[in-house]
Design a protein around this motif. Structure first.
Motif, short mmCIF file in Angstrom:
data_model
loop_
_atom_site.label_atom_id
_atom_site.label_comp_id
_atom_site.label_asym_id
_atom_site.label_seq_id
_atom_site.Cartn_x
_atom_site.Cartn_y
_atom_site.Cartn_z
N ASP A 1 0.75 -1.19 0.04
CA ASP A 1 -0.19 -0.15 0.11
C ASP A 1 0.79 1.41 -0.04
O ASP A 1 0.73 2.28 -0.72
CB ASP A 1 -0.92 0.14 1.27
N ARG A 2 1.81 1.41 0.89
CA ARG A 2 2.83 2.30 0.85
C ARG A 2 3.66 2.58 -0.35
O ARG A 2 3.84 3.74 -0.85
CB ARG A 2 3.66 2.34 2.03
N ARG A 3 3.93 1.73 -0.73
CA ARG A 3 4.93 1.57 -1.93
C ARG A 3 4.02 2.07 -3.34
O ARG A 3 4.51 2.57 -4.33
CB ARG A 3 5.56 0.19 -2.47
N MET B 1 1.39 3.85 -3.13
CA MET B 1 0.59 5.31 -2.71
C MET B 1 0.89 6.30 -3.76
O MET B 1 -0.54 7.11 -4.11
CB MET B 1 1.11 5.81 -1.53
N GLU B 2 1.88 6.58 -4.45
CA GLU B 2 1.78 7.71 -5.31
C GLU B 2 2.26 7.36 -6.81
O GLU B 2 2.64 8.06 -7.61
CB GLU B 2 3.04 8.75 -4.94
N SER C 1 -8.71 1.19 -5.40
CA SER C 1 -8.86 1.50 -4.12
C SER C 1 -10.05 1.58 -3.29
O SER C 1 -11.22 1.70 -3.97
CB SER C 1 -7.98 2.71 -3.68
N LYS D 1 -1.74 -1.13 -9.77
CA LYS D 1 -2.70 -1.05 -8.93
C LYS D 1 -3.98 -1.02 -9.99
O LYS D 1 -4.40 -0.30 -10.86
CB LYS D 1 -2.81 0.52 -8.37
N ARG E 1 -7.26 3.10 0.37
CA ARG E 1 -6.31 1.87 0.53
C ARG E 1 -6.51 1.09 -0.78
O ARG E 1 -7.55 0.95 -1.25
CB ARG E 1 -6.69 1.16 1.75
#
Length: 252
Positions: free
Chosen positions: A23-25, A27-28, A53, A50, A58
């Motif tokens: 999720d963090r990786r 994110m952008e 979400s 991705k 998330r």
């Protein structure tokens, strides 16, 4: 993945497929990519994409895929080799050789920089033909390569002019020992069409220490001046720039 990738890449692959950090990786960005060597198909590229979400932003769905890129890697390797290699002799061409030497100098890795060419090369071409001249260059390049260590840089600058950089050899006694060994090997070159005529080279060299602020261009100019003086002596001969009367006595 423990069975699918080689041991060398296992830790990085397991880190890449760790869902707890996904999720963090992502994110952008919409996709992240990693390459590794597989145990079955060679080079592979794995990718997380991705898809969507949840209402809180998330990750909800992602797509994971692996593609085989072994053939692509082979093409890239071949293209890189062709771009860096002198097509006639198989050693570094001027562009790649100068870049590699510059990297050593920028890292303050001093050593021995040599510039040499084949004496009376035009006469060889005129007397025996360009095919024999090409053979001279090929055999001379092979001798230079054998005389150097694995990490030394051997390059063809163009025509009959070659250069070598031996990092970690800034000592004059070591340099002279290298010249002796090199000339012994050059003296053994035999080309049947030349009917016993020996190949001789003129060599100019420059030494720089780890403390010198040396550049490729400054060392090249010093070697060129030394090689010019070396040409005045018949037979294989080397002159180190610092031995010339006009040599600068201050650091580079």
């Amino acid at each position: 993945m423990k069975y699918f990738c080689t041991e060398m890449y296992l830790s990085s692959v397991l880190e890449f497929v760790d869902l707890s950090t996904l999720d963090r990786r992502l994110m952008e960005t919409n996709t992240i990519v990693h390459e590794f060597i597989g145990t079955v198909s060679g080079w592979c590229r794995e990718r997380f994409i991705k898809v969507d979400s949840d209402e809180k932003g998330r990750l909800w769905h992602v797509l994971y895929c692996v593609e085989v890129i072994d053939e692509q890697k082979r093409r890239e390797k071949k293209l890189l080799y062709l771009s860096e290699t002198d097509s006639m002799t198989g050693i570094n061409n001027r562009g790649s050789g100068e870049r590699k030497i510059t990297e050593f100098l920028e890292k303050k890795k001093g050593g021995l920089f040599c510039l040499l060419d084949c004496d009376k090369f035009k006469k060889i071409n005129d007397t025996y033909g360009h095919a024999v001249g090409d053979t001279v260059l090929i055999k001379l390049a092979a001798v230079l390569q054998r005389a150097c260590r694995e990490n030394d840089i051997v390059m063809r600058l163009g025509g009959d002019e070659f250069a070598m950089y031996l990092p970690g050899m800034p000592d004059k006694a070591q340099a002279e020992s290298f010249f002796k060994r090199l000339f012994t090997q050059i003296d053994k070159i035999s080309i049947p069409e030349m009917q016993g005529e020996k190949i001789n080279v003129s060599l100019g060299a420059s030494l720089c220490s780890d403390k010198d602020r040396a550049t490729f261009d400054t060392l090249y100019r010093e070697e060129d001046a030394a090689m010019y003086e070396s040409k005045k002596i018949v037979g294989n001969h080397a002159i180190i720039y610092s031995d010339l009367p006009q040599a600068r006595q201050t650091p580079l």
